[in-house]
Design a protein around this motif. Structure first.
Motif, PDB file in Angstrom:
ATOM      1  N   ILE A 184      24.530 -16.886  -1.131  1.00  0.00           N
ATOM      2  CA  ILE A 184      23.125 -16.974  -1.528  1.00  0.00           C
ATOM      3  C   ILE A 184      22.631 -15.635  -2.059  1.00  0.00           C
ATOM      4  N   LEU A 185      23.006 -14.546  -1.412  1.00  0.00           N
ATOM      5  CA  LEU A 185      22.609 -13.224  -1.914  1.00  0.00           C
ATOM      6  C   LEU A 185      23.199 -12.975  -3.294  1.00  0.00           C
ATOM      7  N   GLY A 186      24.397 -13.495  -3.548  1.00  0.00           N
ATOM      8  CA  GLY A 186      24.990 -13.401  -4.876  1.00  0.00           C
ATOM      9  C   GLY A 186      24.163 -14.137  -5.909  1.00  0.00           C
ATOM     10  N   TYR A 187      23.647 -15.326  -5.549  1.00  0.00           N
ATOM     11  CA  TYR A 187      22.756 -16.067  -6.451  1.00  0.00           C
ATOM     12  C   TYR A 187      21.512 -15.246  -6.783  1.00  0.00           C
ATOM     13  N   CYS A 188      21.071 -14.451  -5.795  1.00  0.00           N
ATOM     14  CA  CYS A 188      19.889 -13.621  -5.969  1.00  0.00           C
ATOM     15  C   CYS A 188      20.217 -12.286  -6.641  1.00  0.00           C
ATOM     16  N   GLU A 189      21.489 -12.107  -7.003  1.00  0.00           N
ATOM     17  CA  GLU A 189      21.984 -10.867  -7.608  1.00  0.00           C
ATOM     18  C   GLU A 189      21.782  -9.662  -6.704  1.00  0.00           C
ATOM     19  N   ILE A 190      22.024  -9.876  -5.400  1.00  0.00           N
ATOM     20  CA  ILE A 190      21.954  -8.815  -4.414  1.00  0.00           C
ATOM     21  C   ILE A 190      23.365  -8.570  -3.920  1.00  0.00           C
ATOM     22  N   LYS A 191      23.832  -7.336  -4.076  1.00  0.00           N
ATOM     23  CA  LYS A 191      25.188  -6.982  -3.645  1.00  0.00           C
ATOM     24  C   LYS A 191      25.149  -6.416  -2.242  1.00  0.00           C
ATOM     25  N   ILE A 192      26.114  -6.862  -1.423  1.00  0.00           N
ATOM     26  CA  ILE A 192      26.280  -6.305  -0.092  1.00  0.00           C
ATOM     27  C   ILE A 192      27.733  -5.897   0.083  1.00  0.00           C
ATOM     28  N   SER A 193      27.949  -4.948   0.961  1.00  0.00           N
ATOM     29  CA  SER A 193      29.320  -4.462   1.193  1.00  0.00           C
ATOM     30  C   SER A 193      30.053  -5.350   2.152  1.00  0.00           C
ATOM     31  N   LYS A 252       0.810  -1.212   0.000  1.00  0.00           N
ATOM     32  CA  LYS A 252       0.000   0.000   0.000  1.00  0.00           C
ATOM     33  C   LYS A 252       0.847   1.267   0.000  1.00  0.00           C
ATOM     34  N   ASP A 253       2.140   1.120   0.299  1.00  0.00           N
ATOM     35  CA  ASP A 253       3.053   2.248   0.435  1.00  0.00           C
ATOM     36  C   ASP A 253       3.278   2.912  -0.925  1.00  0.00           C
ATOM     37  N   SER A 254       3.172   4.199  -0.976  1.00  0.00           N
ATOM     38  CA  SER A 254       3.305   4.919  -2.247  1.00  0.00           C
ATOM     39  C   SER A 254       4.752   5.173  -2.654  1.00  0.00           C
ATOM     40  N   CYS A 255       5.720   4.855  -1.787  1.00  0.00           N
ATOM     41  CA  CYS A 255       7.111   5.151  -2.126  1.00  0.00           C
ATOM     42  C   CYS A 255       7.719   4.105  -3.060  1.00  0.00           C
ATOM     43  N   ASN A 256       6.969   3.037  -3.375  1.00  0.00           N
ATOM     44  CA  ASN A 256       7.438   1.975  -4.267  1.00  0.00           C
ATOM     45  C   ASN A 256       8.736   1.324  -3.793  1.00  0.00           C
ATOM     46  N   CYS A 257       8.975   1.301  -2.491  1.00  0.00           N
ATOM     47  CA  CYS A 257      10.170   0.642  -1.980  1.00  0.00           C
ATOM     48  C   CYS A 257       9.757  -0.707  -1.393  1.00  0.00           C
ATOM     49  N   PHE A 258      10.658  -1.648  -1.464  1.00  0.00           N
ATOM     50  CA  PHE A 258      10.373  -2.966  -0.909  1.00  0.00           C
ATOM     51  C   PHE A 258      11.688  -3.629  -0.563  1.00  0.00           C
ATOM     52  N   TYR A 259      11.629  -4.726   0.119  1.00  0.00           N
ATOM     53  CA  TYR A 259      12.817  -5.459   0.511  1.00  0.00           C
ATOM     54  C   TYR A 259      13.418  -6.181  -0.680  1.00  0.00           C
ATOM     55  N   LYS A 260      14.716  -6.392  -0.649  1.00  0.00           N
ATOM     56  CA  LYS A 260      15.399  -7.124  -1.716  1.00  0.00           C
ATOM     57  C   LYS A 260      15.371  -8.626  -1.463  1.00  0.00           C
ATOM     58  N   ALA A 261      15.215  -9.034  -0.209  1.00  0.00           N
ATOM     59  CA  ALA A 261      15.135 -10.443   0.157  1.00  0.00           C
ATOM     60  C   ALA A 261      14.473 -10.546   1.526  1.00  0.00           C
ATOM     61  N   ILE A 262      13.944 -11.726   1.797  1.00  0.00           N
ATOM     62  CA  ILE A 262      13.346 -12.000   3.094  1.00  0.00           C
ATOM     63  C   ILE A 262      14.060 -13.210   3.679  1.00  0.00           C
ATOM     64  N   LEU A 263      14.628 -13.042   4.876  1.00  0.00           N
ATOM     65  CA  LEU A 263      15.221 -14.153   5.613  1.00  0.00           C
ATOM     66  C   LEU A 263      14.147 -14.651   6.567  1.00  0.00           C
ATOM     67  N   MET A 264      13.692 -15.874   6.360  1.00  0.00           N
ATOM     68  CA  MET A 264      12.527 -16.378   7.077  1.00  0.00           C
ATOM     69  C   MET A 264      12.886 -17.524   8.009  1.00  0.00           C
ATOM     70  N   ASP A 265      12.633 -17.339   9.299  1.00  0.00           N
ATOM     71  CA  ASP A 265      12.771 -18.439  10.257  1.00  0.00           C
ATOM     72  C   ASP A 265      11.594 -19.376  10.017  1.00  0.00           C
ATOM     73  N   CYS A 266      11.865 -20.650   9.905  1.00  0.00           N
ATOM     74  CA  CYS A 266      10.811 -21.617   9.597  1.00  0.00           C
ATOM     75  C   CYS A 266       9.940 -21.948  10.800  1.00  0.00           C
ATOM     76  N   GLN A 267      10.491 -21.911  11.999  1.00  0.00           N
ATOM     77  CA  GLN A 267       9.783 -22.367  13.193  1.00  0.00           C
ATOM     78  C   GLN A 267       9.287 -21.200  14.025  1.00  0.00           C
ATOM     79  N   MET A 268       8.073 -20.754  13.733  1.00  0.00           N
ATOM     80  CA  MET A 268       7.433 -19.707  14.522  1.00  0.00           C
ATOM     81  C   MET A 268       6.032 -20.176  14.863  1.00  0.00           C
TER      82      MET A 268
END
Length: 125
Positions: free
Chosen positions: A116-125, A38-54
């Motif tokens: 894994i982030l490299g596989y997703c084509e996400i660059k980190i410093s 719903k956010d009008s800034c058109n920003c979103f996360y590049k990846a989601i790290l999800m804990d499986c057991q919640m």
């Protein structure tokens, strides 16, 4: 990154109010995605790290919901990366079946995360 994880047990037992919040974390990721949609800034996360057991809504169910939202173009498509202490073949298969593209075993090793982030084509410093 949006990191959804179960808090340490010592934190979980501090108060019933805090416990209630943590129990809903799987649902919170879906709610956050809806808010971002719903956010009008058109920003979103590049990846989601999800804990499986919640509790309440686990990472598997949350991933299914998020992938459905992505398929219906309600939110941008981003990789969901499973974070789990369970690294058996059937656990990895369950992660993939629920729409998590990659799996990180706990404790998370930074080099593996970077790979894994490299596989997703996400660059980190």
């Amino acid at each position: 990154f949006l990191m959804i994880r179960r808090p340490p047990r010592s934190t979980q037992s501090r108060s019933s109010a805090a416990s209630d919040v943590y129990k809903r974390q799987g649902q919170m990721v879906v709610d956050i995605a809806m808010d971002k949609q719903k956010d009008s800034c058109n920003c979103f996360y590049k990846a989601i790290l999800m804990d499986c057991q919640m509790p309440v809504l686990d990472g598997f169910q949350a991933s299914i919901i998020l992938n459905e939202m992505m398929a219906n173009k309600l939110i941008p498509a981003v990789p969901i990366i499973a974070c789990t202490a369970n690294a058996m073949e059937e656990d990895i298969l369950k992660c993939k079946q629920s729409g998590m593209r990659y799996q990180l075993s706990k404790p998370v090793q930074f080099d593996k995360l970077r790979q894994i982030l490299g596989y997703c084509e996400i660059k980190i410093s």
